[in-house]
Scaffold this active site. Sequence first.
Site, PDB file in Angstrom:
ATOM      1  N   TYR A 142      -6.832   6.988   2.664  1.00 17.65           N
ATOM      2  CA  TYR A 142      -7.344   5.650   2.035  1.00 17.65           C
ATOM      3  C   TYR A 142      -6.298   4.417   2.351  1.00 17.65           C
ATOM      4  CZ  TYR A 142      -5.402   2.601  -0.825  1.00 17.65           C
ATOM      5  OH  TYR A 142      -4.969   0.891  -1.744  1.00 17.65           O
ATOM      6  N   GLU A 192       0.910  -1.455  -0.133  1.00 22.45           N
ATOM      7  CA  GLU A 192      -0.193  -0.027   0.042  1.00 22.45           C
ATOM      8  C   GLU A 192       0.734   0.999   0.020  1.00 22.45           C
ATOM      9  OE1 GLU A 192      -3.071   0.040  -0.782  1.00 22.45           O
ATOM     10  OE2 GLU A 192      -3.150  -1.855  -0.692  1.00 22.45           O
ATOM     11  N   ASP A 214      -9.524   5.316  -3.347  1.00 24.67           N
ATOM     12  CA  ASP A 214      -7.664   6.097  -4.038  1.00 24.67           C
ATOM     13  C   ASP A 214      -8.847   6.397  -5.377  1.00 24.67           C
ATOM     14  OD1 ASP A 214      -8.884   3.681  -5.812  1.00 24.67           O
ATOM     15  OD2 ASP A 214      -6.899   3.100  -6.294  1.00 24.67           O
TER      16      ASP A 214
END
Length: 409
Positions: A126, A43, A144
């Site tokens: 996010y 991520e 996102d």
Amino acid sequence: MNTIGEPAEAASFRRALLAHYDGGRRALPWRAGRTPYRVMVSEFMLQQTRAETVVPYYERWLRRFPDWESLAGATEDEVLREWKGLGYYARARNLHHTARTVRDRFGGHLPPDPAALRALPGVGDYTAGAVASIAFGIAVPAVDGNTRRVLARLLDIAAPSPAQLRREAARLLDPARPGDFNEAMMELGATLCTPRAPRCGECPVARWCRARAAGTVEERPAPRTRRPVPRVEYATAVLVDAAGRTLLVRRPPQGLLANMWEFPAVRLGAGGAGGAAARPAGEAIVAAARGVASEHASAHAPGDPLPPVRHAFTHLRATYYPIILPGGPKTLPGGPKTLPGGPQTPSGGPQTPSGTGSPPAAWVHHTRLGEWALPVAQQKIGTLLQEWIARRPGSVGAGPDRRQAVARV
DNA sequence: AAGTCGGGGAA
DNA sequence: TTCCCAGACTT
């Protein structure tokens, strides 16, 4: 068209989306053998970076730093070198910092709570939602850029606010499979619901899409306005000594490319009030390069220009004019370790580099530039240097012993 | 709300 | 060239 507002329709939407995802999701490396650490690494790398770009970096990173412990034990220079070329280097420092937090405060385990994740440096709404849902199965949304576009089209909204997007994503979210749902929304945006030329004919949820019904798909979401990007130019001193070593300096610990290494450079005349900046005169570039070089070394040849290197950053476009300057350290081997003028970077910013223990300048053999945390434009200059040396056999010595190839000053 | 922070893929 | 990518942070 079906109205996605009804709860029954939302359930049907989830089934269609997840069935499509289950049937053809991309085989990305972070989707196998998931652990909280691997999800977190992916991520961070995926922030503002395409999945295909991340793949080789992710695989190399996991070999080098397989777990929190190995990452927490690394130095910042090692971390930056592994991240080299991926950009947004604050991500690497934040991930490194998180590894030490996990080791020292969390007993080696990442907390599953979205709020606790959100408190870590470099973790925003996010990433907190993505890690909580994908790594821990917690039912929270993760919006996102892909999901934003998908939702803007589904709902036919030109400029959705972050709060509105989060609300709608939470409403549609599949509470039984939150991680897969979030990934499925992103995957849809990355593969079919693309910014340009979306493939609505293949979309599994097209019958819920209001923009498709209204014929506004390509206008959703509205493109954001962009400022013109200023251009900057640098004279770059590529010093080469008789042993084939070149001088690198470390950038300041704050701002653009913080703590990365580069060839000594100086900004050329501030191009004035916009317009087509004239290409700087060759002699002025060489003079500027000699000037910055003189802060670190003694050059004893006129200077040989290399082809300019252009590089586009997010908010500026840089052109580097590299000048080969045969020369060497001001101090003789065995002499004083500190250069006259002190260990200052060209900008002379606030000194003492944070934490890495590295000196701010180093003579590096040209064959070992790959081992340094050089941003892409500087790597290109290094390649030009190597080509120059190959063209000029005998211009530098046969090369020193490896143990002396990297001499820190 | 706007600016800073990299680099690359695709049209 | 232009757009934007599995964004976060500062001002």
